[in-house]
Design an enzyme around this catalytic site. Sequence first.
Site, PDB file in Angstrom:
ATOM      1  N   GLY A  48      49.376  38.185  35.775  1.00  0.00           N
ATOM      2  CA  GLY A  48      50.357  37.217  36.284  1.00  0.00           C
ATOM      3  C   GLY A  48      49.802  36.340  37.385  1.00  0.00           C
ATOM      4  O   GLY A  48      48.590  36.232  37.548  1.00  0.00           O
ATOM      5  N   LEU A  56      49.944  33.123  37.338  1.00  0.00           N
ATOM      6  CA  LEU A  56      49.112  32.341  36.413  1.00  0.00           C
ATOM      7  C   LEU A  56      48.683  31.001  36.998  1.00  0.00           C
ATOM      8  O   LEU A  56      49.459  30.330  37.664  1.00  0.00           O
ATOM      9  CB  LEU A  56      49.885  32.112  35.110  1.00  0.00           C
ATOM     10  CG  LEU A  56      50.342  33.386  34.392  1.00  0.00           C
ATOM     11  CD1 LEU A  56      51.128  33.025  33.138  1.00  0.00           C
ATOM     12  CD2 LEU A  56      49.157  34.278  34.038  1.00  0.00           C
ATOM     13  N   GLU A  78      45.627  27.504  36.206  1.00  0.00           N
ATOM     14  CA  GLU A  78      45.010  26.733  35.115  1.00  0.00           C
ATOM     15  C   GLU A  78      43.938  27.537  34.370  1.00  0.00           C
ATOM     16  O   GLU A  78      43.696  27.294  33.195  1.00  0.00           O
ATOM     17  CB  GLU A  78      44.400  25.438  35.661  1.00  0.00           C
ATOM     18  CG  GLU A  78      45.379  24.279  35.739  1.00  0.00           C
ATOM     19  CD  GLU A  78      46.000  23.897  34.399  1.00  0.00           C
ATOM     20  OE1 GLU A  78      45.258  23.717  33.412  1.00  0.00           O
ATOM     21  OE2 GLU A  78      47.238  23.787  34.332  1.00  0.00           O
ATOM     22  N   GLY A  79      43.280  28.459  35.078  1.00  0.00           N
ATOM     23  CA  GLY A  79      42.265  29.292  34.421  1.00  0.00           C
ATOM     24  C   GLY A  79      42.905  30.091  33.290  1.00  0.00           C
ATOM     25  O   GLY A  79      42.419  30.099  32.147  1.00  0.00           O
ATOM     26  N   HIS A  80      44.036  30.744  33.593  1.00  0.00           N
ATOM     27  CA  HIS A  80      44.743  31.511  32.556  1.00  0.00           C
ATOM     28  C   HIS A  80      45.201  30.577  31.425  1.00  0.00           C
ATOM     29  O   HIS A  80      45.094  30.912  30.251  1.00  0.00           O
ATOM     30  CB  HIS A  80      45.994  32.186  33.137  1.00  0.00           C
ATOM     31  CG  HIS A  80      45.711  33.196  34.203  1.00  0.00           C
ATOM     32  ND1 HIS A  80      46.092  33.026  35.505  1.00  0.00           N
ATOM     33  CD2 HIS A  80      45.099  34.410  34.148  1.00  0.00           C
ATOM     34  CE1 HIS A  80      45.733  34.081  36.217  1.00  0.00           C
ATOM     35  NE2 HIS A  80      45.126  34.939  35.427  1.00  0.00           N
ATOM     36  N   GLN A  91      35.056  33.716  32.339  1.00  0.00           N
ATOM     37  CA  GLN A  91      33.692  34.043  32.784  1.00  0.00           C
ATOM     38  C   GLN A  91      33.650  34.395  34.272  1.00  0.00           C
ATOM     39  O   GLN A  91      32.727  35.050  34.745  1.00  0.00           O
ATOM     40  CB  GLN A  91      32.760  32.859  32.518  1.00  0.00           C
ATOM     41  CG  GLN A  91      31.287  33.231  32.717  1.00  0.00           C
ATOM     42  CD  GLN A  91      30.379  32.042  32.883  1.00  0.00           C
ATOM     43  OE1 GLN A  91      30.403  31.137  32.057  1.00  0.00           O
ATOM     44  NE2 GLN A  91      29.573  32.031  33.939  1.00  0.00           N
ATOM     45  N   LYS A  92      34.670  33.978  35.032  1.00  0.00           N
ATOM     46  CA  LYS A  92      34.669  34.266  36.465  1.00  0.00           C
ATOM     47  C   LYS A  92      34.519  35.767  36.710  1.00  0.00           C
ATOM     48  O   LYS A  92      33.801  36.195  37.588  1.00  0.00           O
ATOM     49  CB  LYS A  92      35.963  33.750  37.109  1.00  0.00           C
ATOM     50  CG  LYS A  92      35.783  33.495  38.592  1.00  0.00           C
ATOM     51  CD  LYS A  92      37.024  33.750  39.377  1.00  0.00           C
ATOM     52  CE  LYS A  92      37.066  35.164  39.801  1.00  0.00           C
ATOM     53  NZ  LYS A  92      38.250  35.633  40.419  1.00  0.00           N
ATOM     54  N   ASP A  93      35.216  36.561  35.893  1.00  0.00           N
ATOM     55  CA  ASP A  93      35.091  38.023  35.988  1.00  0.00           C
ATOM     56  C   ASP A  93      34.015  38.473  34.997  1.00  0.00           C
ATOM     57  O   ASP A  93      34.311  39.124  33.993  1.00  0.00           O
ATOM     58  CB  ASP A  93      36.439  38.682  35.697  1.00  0.00           C
ATOM     59  CG  ASP A  93      37.481  38.297  36.733  1.00  0.00           C
ATOM     60  OD1 ASP A  93      37.274  38.569  37.921  1.00  0.00           O
ATOM     61  OD2 ASP A  93      38.496  37.683  36.355  1.00  0.00           O
TER      62      ASP A  93
HETATM   63  O1  PAF Z   1      41.400  40.018  34.761  1.00  0.00           O
HETATM   64  C1  PAF Z   1      42.520  40.531  34.912  1.00  0.00           C
HETATM   65  O2  PAF Z   1      43.502  39.878  35.258  1.00  0.00           O
HETATM   66  C2  PAF Z   1      42.696  42.032  34.669  1.00  0.00           C
HETATM   67  O3  PAF Z   1      41.598  42.736  35.103  1.00  0.00           O
HETATM   68  C3  PAF Z   1      43.058  42.379  33.203  1.00  0.00           C
HETATM   69  C4  PAF Z   1      41.937  42.014  32.252  1.00  0.00           C
HETATM   70  C5  PAF Z   1      44.335  41.665  32.807  1.00  0.00           C
HETATM   71  C6  PAF Z   1      43.286  43.897  33.079  1.00  0.00           C
HETATM   72  O4  PAF Z   1      44.322  44.323  33.903  1.00  0.00           O
END
Ligand code: PAF
Length: 282
Positions: A31, A33, A35-37, A148-150
């Site tokens: 959540g 949220l 622009e990346g999402h 890609q940030k994560d």
């Molecule tokens: O990147 C995230 O927001 C979280 O680590 C994910 C992938 C939704 C898992 O809880």
Amino acid sequence: MELIRIPRIMQDTAGGHFLHGRSIGLVPTMGALHEGHLSLVRRSKGENDITAVSIFVNPLQFAPSEDLNKYPRDIDGDTEKLRRENVDILFMPDAHLIYPEGFSTHVEAEGISEKLCGAFRPGHFRGVATIVAKLFNIVKPARAYFGQKDFQQAVIIKKMAKDLDMAIDVVICPTIRENDGLAMSSRNLYLNKDERKAATVINKCLTQTTELIKSGIIDIESIRRFMKEKLSEEPLITEIQYASIYSPQTLDELEKAGKGALLAIALKIGKTRLIDNMIVNP
Ligand code: PAF
């Protein structure tokens, strides 16, 4: 947009789509949220018949000392954003249905989960892999989308899907940045005005280090020193956890930077932990 809160109903709905030959794209989120999402949502909409977004702030991936309770939540704003993107399903389960009493099974990609962020957040990636495995089993997507940030998270989820024979295409999408280069993140909301300005040093450091490498300086000592000096110019940085060049596959530090190497940074500004990365000459 269909709102589903019960895992069993989500599973039945996904089963129905499967029977009708409709592919599902899943965008897992916690959540708040941005622009990346939404860029992940748009990619999924272009590649699947049905797009499902999950919102679940996963307690399993936060250590007791971390920000679970203050993690930003904006259910109304998020719902509105997803409606505007014509998302088909919002899956927003309650924690007690995801982790009922007696829950005791976990997923862990050993080794790779202890590197980089894992060294500073023990148990974090075990929590991430466990919830993502559950979401994959509940939503049954053909494809799942991550930013890609994560980077480490994305590598671990790809590895989990491969190691456990999950027939799911794990799609890694480019990092979306603010105008001044800061990588979008829900945690940017924690930053005050001065900290927000200070945070731009991360992207500047990554960009300038990429230039340094392109100019032919590729040995680890020089790169590490350059990154440290650059970051040290920002007085609001309270801790540098890592800043160096790594193999994008193993996440081990490289002796020499080459094409495709991963530049990655994790640091704290005030109390807020931020991460970012860049691939050299992708
Ligand atoms: O990147 C995230 O927001 C979280 O680590 C994910 C992938 C939704 C898992 O809880």
